[in-house]
Design an enzyme around this catalytic site. Sequence first.
Site, mmCIF file in Angstrom:
data_model
loop_
_atom_site.group_PDB
_atom_site.id
_atom_site.type_symbol
_atom_site.label_atom_id
_atom_site.label_comp_id
_atom_site.label_asym_id
_atom_site.label_seq_id
_atom_site.Cartn_x
_atom_site.Cartn_y
_atom_site.Cartn_z
ATOM 1 N N THR A 122 2.236 -2.306 -8.865
ATOM 2 C CA THR A 122 2.065 -3.074 -7.624
ATOM 3 C C THR A 122 0.876 -2.531 -6.829
ATOM 4 O OG1 THR A 122 3.817 -1.695 -6.707
ATOM 5 C CG2 THR A 122 4.418 -3.933 -7.254
ATOM 6 N N ARG A 179 -3.108 -1.887 -7.967
ATOM 7 C CA ARG A 179 -4.276 -2.731 -8.225
ATOM 8 C C ARG A 179 -4.412 -2.941 -9.729
ATOM 9 N NH1 ARG A 179 -4.051 -3.902 -3.669
ATOM 10 N NH2 ARG A 179 -5.623 -3.810 -2.024
ATOM 11 N N HIS A 186 0.435 -11.169 -6.459
ATOM 12 C CA HIS A 186 0.025 -10.188 -5.436
ATOM 13 C C HIS A 186 0.762 -10.431 -4.101
ATOM 14 C CE1 HIS A 186 -3.528 -7.362 -4.246
ATOM 15 N NE2 HIS A 186 -2.462 -7.106 -3.504
ATOM 16 N N GLU A 192 -8.088 -11.626 -10.006
ATOM 17 C CA GLU A 192 -7.114 -12.457 -9.276
ATOM 18 C C GLU A 192 -7.820 -13.646 -8.662
ATOM 19 O OE1 GLU A 192 -5.005 -9.860 -6.584
ATOM 20 O OE2 GLU A 192 -4.235 -8.652 -8.218
HETATM 21 N N1 NAI Z 1 0.731 -5.273 -4.233
HETATM 22 C C1 NAI Z 1 0.458 -5.247 -2.947
HETATM 23 O O1 NAI Z 1 0.555 -6.266 -2.269
HETATM 24 C C2 NAI Z 1 0.075 -3.973 -2.288
HETATM 25 C C3 NAI Z 1 -0.654 -3.022 -2.962
HETATM 26 N N2 NAI Z 1 -0.989 -1.840 -2.358
HETATM 27 C C4 NAI Z 1 -1.724 -0.837 -3.124
HETATM 28 O O2 NAI Z 1 -0.980 0.373 -3.092
HETATM 29 C C5 NAI Z 1 -1.867 1.460 -2.905
HETATM 30 C C6 NAI Z 1 -1.134 2.625 -2.316
HETATM 31 O O3 NAI Z 1 -0.830 2.411 -0.949
HETATM 32 P P1 NAI Z 1 -0.281 3.623 -0.034
HETATM 33 O O4 NAI Z 1 0.923 4.237 -0.649
HETATM 34 O O5 NAI Z 1 -0.217 3.150 1.345
HETATM 35 O O6 NAI Z 1 -1.511 4.657 -0.204
HETATM 36 P P2 NAI Z 1 -1.511 6.226 -0.042
HETATM 37 O O7 NAI Z 1 -2.937 6.611 0.136
HETATM 38 O O8 NAI Z 1 -0.515 6.643 0.982
HETATM 39 O O9 NAI Z 1 -0.990 6.758 -1.467
HETATM 40 C C7 NAI Z 1 -1.765 6.812 -2.624
HETATM 41 C C8 NAI Z 1 -1.438 8.110 -3.363
HETATM 42 O O10 NAI Z 1 -2.162 8.103 -4.597
HETATM 43 C C9 NAI Z 1 -2.684 9.420 -4.812
HETATM 44 N N3 NAI Z 1 -3.848 9.357 -5.688
HETATM 45 C C10 NAI Z 1 -5.097 8.915 -5.407
HETATM 46 N N4 NAI Z 1 -5.887 9.029 -6.476
HETATM 47 C C11 NAI Z 1 -5.131 9.552 -7.463
HETATM 48 C C12 NAI Z 1 -5.393 9.906 -8.813
HETATM 49 N N5 NAI Z 1 -6.607 9.763 -9.349
HETATM 50 N N6 NAI Z 1 -4.375 10.402 -9.531
HETATM 51 C C13 NAI Z 1 -3.144 10.587 -8.985
HETATM 52 N N7 NAI Z 1 -2.846 10.272 -7.712
HETATM 53 C C14 NAI Z 1 -3.829 9.753 -6.965
HETATM 54 C C15 NAI Z 1 -3.016 9.930 -3.412
HETATM 55 O O11 NAI Z 1 -3.082 11.356 -3.381
HETATM 56 C C16 NAI Z 1 -1.864 9.366 -2.587
HETATM 57 O O12 NAI Z 1 -0.788 10.286 -2.524
HETATM 58 C C17 NAI Z 1 -2.988 0.877 -2.047
HETATM 59 O O13 NAI Z 1 -4.187 1.594 -2.213
HETATM 60 C C18 NAI Z 1 -3.101 -0.547 -2.552
HETATM 61 O O14 NAI Z 1 -4.065 -0.612 -3.566
HETATM 62 C C19 NAI Z 1 -0.616 -1.584 -1.084
HETATM 63 C C20 NAI Z 1 0.086 -2.506 -0.356
HETATM 64 C C21 NAI Z 1 0.470 -3.782 -0.889
HETATM 65 O O1 3PY Z 2 -2.659 -4.070 1.549
HETATM 66 C C1 3PY Z 2 -2.978 -4.125 0.348
HETATM 67 O O2 3PY Z 2 -3.679 -3.263 -0.205
HETATM 68 C C2 3PY Z 2 -2.541 -5.257 -0.452
HETATM 69 O O3 3PY Z 2 -2.716 -5.266 -1.624
HETATM 70 C C3 3PY Z 2 -1.881 -6.400 0.203
HETATM 71 O O4 3PY Z 2 -1.099 -6.051 1.241
#
Ligand code: NAI
Ligand code: 3PY
Length: 330
Positions: free
Chosen positions: A243, A245, A293, A274
Amino acid sequence: MMEGMVNMKPKVYVTRQIPDEVLAMIRQACEVRVWSESDVPVPRDVLEREIADVEGLYCLLTDQVDEALLERAPRLKIVSNMAVGYNNIDVEAATRRGIMVTNTPDVLTETTADLTFALLMATARRLLEASDYLRRGDWQTWSPMLLTGQDVFGSTLGIIGMGRIGEALVRRAKGFNMNVLYYNRTRKEKTEEAYGIRYTDMNELLRMSDFVCVLTPYTPQTHDLIGAAELRRMKPTAVLINTSRGGIVNEDALYEALRDGTIWAAGLDVFEREPVVPDHPLLTLPNLVSLPHIGSASVATRIQMARLAANQLIDAINGHRPAHLVNPNV
Ligand SMILES: NC(=O)C1=CN([C@@H]2O[C@H](COP(=O)(O)OP(=O)(O)OC[C@H]3O[C@@H](n4cnc5c(N)ncnc54)[C@H](O)[C@@H]3O)[C@@H](O)[C@H]2O)C=CC1
Ligand SMILES: O=C(O)C(=O)CO
């Protein structure tokens, strides 16, 4: 007089129709132009034209804010992304130009964790396949092994990327008595103590987990993080959930792994491109659950994201430091 005052407001461009109340908030502080012709991304040539005289850009994850675009924006101070992920923005290029970039963390954490767990459950218990089976009229009788899936309770969950959403997912997993392993760029001992979870390297996580959830941002380091070799390390009964990217899981490798039974099933909310095309090979597989998404797509959360992105745009335009700068050394 009124007209003169309106003209003095800083100009901003909003790349999609957003909730009226949020647009009204921005209009109080700024002169706003909006891409509102249809609910599709603003065409590149329009964006290139519109960005030329604005101080603020309010954009979505579907807009590519790259160096070539920023070059056309001599007055730009702030790019406010209505998403937590900001891989659509060339942050380095923005920083070089002194342009602030902001995102919308926290407000979507729980909603996205809900969807991640829902996708995990739906994939494990074959909910969509079962629903289609019934609607097609194939349901003849209760049968001992019909549409049997994998148990979620008591199983092992491996989370790759233990950030905000990763931690929220742990809280859900604990309610299902799951044993949680995680891999993260940096180890988080306090989180381990708080939730009773265990840090492992990627290989051990892949080998031990019944469910693997990918929750890292998309960066050059996470591109193709899960490819053929990683899928081969997983159990043949394992389920992969993405969920975060699309580019983090290699789709060709995943297709082969699902087709050949290297892993049991996968649930994807995100794709390399997408919208994914309806004849994409992955969508022909019965053991793939696919969503468009919708991780953060609850009414309340989307409104909060829209508001947060607006507040940060307005803060920056008014000369204040926005709370969620992703390039704090700008
Ligand atoms: N499907 C959707 O609608 C959504 C998707 N997302 C995706 O979820 C991602 C995560 O969101 P959050 O938890 O808020 O971000 P966050 O920044 O709190 O967590 C990401 C974690 O990944 C770790 N990380 C980064 N690079 C890494 C690597 N190379 N190897 C291992 N760990 C690594 C970081 O240290 C961090 O702990 C977002 O960047 C976004 O792309 C977020 C919200 C909605
Ligand atoms: O916030 C994000 O990164 C999403 O993918 C959609 O909420």
